[in-house]
Write an enzyme that holds these catalytic residues in place. Structure first.
Site: not given
Ligand SMILES: O=P(O)(O)OC[C@H](O)CO
Ligand SMILES: NC(=O)c1ccc[n+]([C@@H]2O[C@H](COP(=O)([O-])OP(=O)(O)OC[C@H]3O[C@@H](n4cnc5c(N)ncnc54)[C@H](O)[C@@H]3O)[C@@H](O)[C@H]2O)c1
Length: 325
Positions: A184, A241
Site C-alpha cells: 500500500k 494512505t
Molecule cells: O505516513 P505513511 O504513508 O507511512 O502511512 C502511515 C501508516 O502506514 C498508515 O497506516
C-alpha cells in the site's frame, strides 16, 4: 505481559502509548539517547510525535540490553533497519510483533522472514492496518489486523494490545498481513502523484482499485489469503494512505506529481516514506514471482525520474483486458 517497543519514531511512540493504557509499564527503545532522554524528562517526543502528552509509565532506553526483561517486543523501526537493529536485541524466545511495513532491499525478504532468520526461536506476529500514528496517540478510534500462527499467543497479544480506542482483529495469515502493509505504501505514492499532477478523483479511484488487484495477485502468489488482503491490513490501509497528505508516502507522490525529483524530496525529510524503498524491491520480487504489477512499475519509473505524462500515458495505452485478469 511486559511490552518492549523497539523504535521511537512516530509509530513506535504511538504504540508505546497504546500499550501504556491504564498506566501499564512499557519500555521504549530509541536509537538516539537524546530522544530517550527527552521522553523520560518531558513525557513527549517532539521530534517524531509533536503535541502528544505521553504516559509517564513509558520508560525510554537506548541500551538494547534493557529489553532483556521484557516478555514481548514490538518491532517498529523502518523496514530496512529491522535486520540490523534486531541483531543487537536480546530476543531468545520472546515473541516479536512486527509493525514495520516493507520488503528488505537486496534479499527481497518480508520483515517476518528477516526476523525468523535472525531469531528462529522467537514466535512471530504482525500488527498492521490503517493507523496514522498521531491519531492513535491522540486516542482516536482505530482497528488493526493482528496476525500470528499460534492461537494462544494470538489471543494473549490481542488482549494485551487492545485498548478502548484500539481494536485488534485476529488472523493466522502473517504473510497476507505483511504484504498488504508493504504494497500500500507504493500505491500511495502513485495516488499522491495523481493528486500533485491534478489528474482528478476518477484517476485516484482507478489507481486504488487496480492497485488493490495487483496487491491481491502478489499476495496470493506469496501465500497470503484474499480475505486478509481485503481486510484492515490490506484494503483498509490502502484506502487510508491513498487519501490523505497525512501520509508520508502520499505526500512524496504529491511532490513527484508537481515535478520535483525523488532525490530532492527524500533529502528534505527526517521521517521515513517506506514506499520509496519498497518499490524497486517489489519490482524485482514481482518479476521473480511472475506477477504483473503495472501500477507499481509506474511508481518505480516515477521515482526514477520519468515524466508523469509519459508514465500515465503508457499505463492507459496498455492492451485492453478483462477486469478479473
Ligand atoms: O505516513 P505513511 O504513508 O507511512 O502511512 C502511515 C501508516 O502506514 C498508515 O497506516
Ligand atoms: N507513522 C505511522 O503512522 C505508521 C503507522 C503504521 C506503521 N508505520 C510503520 O512503522 C515503521 C516506522 O515508522 P515511523 O513512522 O515510526 O518512522 P519515523 O520516520 O517516525 O521514525 C523512524 C525511527 O526509526 C529510527 N531509525 C531510522 N533509521 C534507523 C536505523 N538505521 N536503525 C535504527 N533506527 C533507525 C529513527 O531514529 C526513528 O526513531 C515504518 O515501517 C512505517 O511504515 C508507521
Amino acid at each position: 505481559m511486559r511490552i518492549g517497543v523497539i523504535g521511537a519514531g512516530a509509530w513506535g511512540t504511538a504504540l508505546a502509548q497504546v500499550a501504556a493504557h491504564g498506566n501499564r509499564p512499557v519500555r521504549l527503545w530509541a536509537r538516539d539517547p537524546a530522544v530517550a532522554e527527552a521522553i523520560n524528562t518531558t513525557h513527549a517526543n517532539p521530534l517524531y510525535l509533536p503535541n502528544i502528552a505521553l504516559s509517564p509509565s513509558i520508560e525510554a532506553v537506548s541500551d538494547p540490553a534493557a529489553m532483556a526483561e521484557m516478555d514481548a517486543l514490538l518491532v517498529v523501526t523502518p523496514a530496512q533497519a529491522v535486520g540490523a537493529v534486531l541483531a543487537t536485541m536480546p530476543v531468545g524466545t520472546k515473541p516479536l510483533v512486527l509493525c514495520s511495513k516493507g520488503i528488505e532491499a537486496g534479499t527481497r525478504r518480508l520483515v517476518g522472514e528477516v526476523a525468523r532468520a535472525l531469531h528462529p526461536d522467537a514466535p512471530i506476529a504482525v500488527l498492521s492496518g490503517p493507523t496514522f500514528a498521531h491519531e492513535v496517540a491522540a486516542g482516536l478510534p482505530t482497528a488493526v489486523t493482528l496476525a500470528c500462527e499460534e492461537p494462544e499467543l494470538r489471543k494473549a497479544l490481542s488482549a494485551r494490545i487492545a485498548a478502548p480506542h484500539f481494536r485488534p482483529y485476529a488472523t493466522d495469515d502473517v504473510t497476507g498481513a505483511e504484504i498488504g502493509g508493504a504494497i500500500k505504501n507504493v500505491l500511495a505514492i502513485g495516488c499522491g502523484v495523481v493528486e500533485g499532477a491534478g489528474l482528478g478523483q476518477n484517476a485516484r479511484a482507478a489507481l486504488i482499485a487496480r492497485g488493490f488487484a495487483e496487491m491481491t495477485r502478489f499476495g496470493l502468489a506469496r501465500g497470503g489469503r484474499a480475505e486478509t488482503l481485503a481486510g484492515l491490513s490490506g484494503l483498509g490501509d490502502l484506502v487510508l494512505t491513498c487519501s490523505s497528505t497525512a501520509s508520508r508516502n502520499f505526500s512524496l507522490g504529491v511532490g513527484l506529481g508537481q515535478g520535483r525529483s525523488a532525490a530532492d524530496l527524500l533529502a528534505d525529510r527526517r521521517t521515513v516514506a517506506e514506499g520509496a524503498f519498497t518499490a524497486p524491491v517489489l519490482r524485482q520480487a514481482a518479476a521473480e514471482a511472475g506477477v504483473d504489477m503495472p501500477v507499481c512499475e509506474a511508481v518505480c519509473r516515477l521515482l526514477e525520474g520519468a515524466a508523469v505524462g509519459e508514465v500515465i500515458g503508457a499505463l492507459l495505452a496498455r492492451p485492453l483486458k478483462a477486469e478479473g485478469q
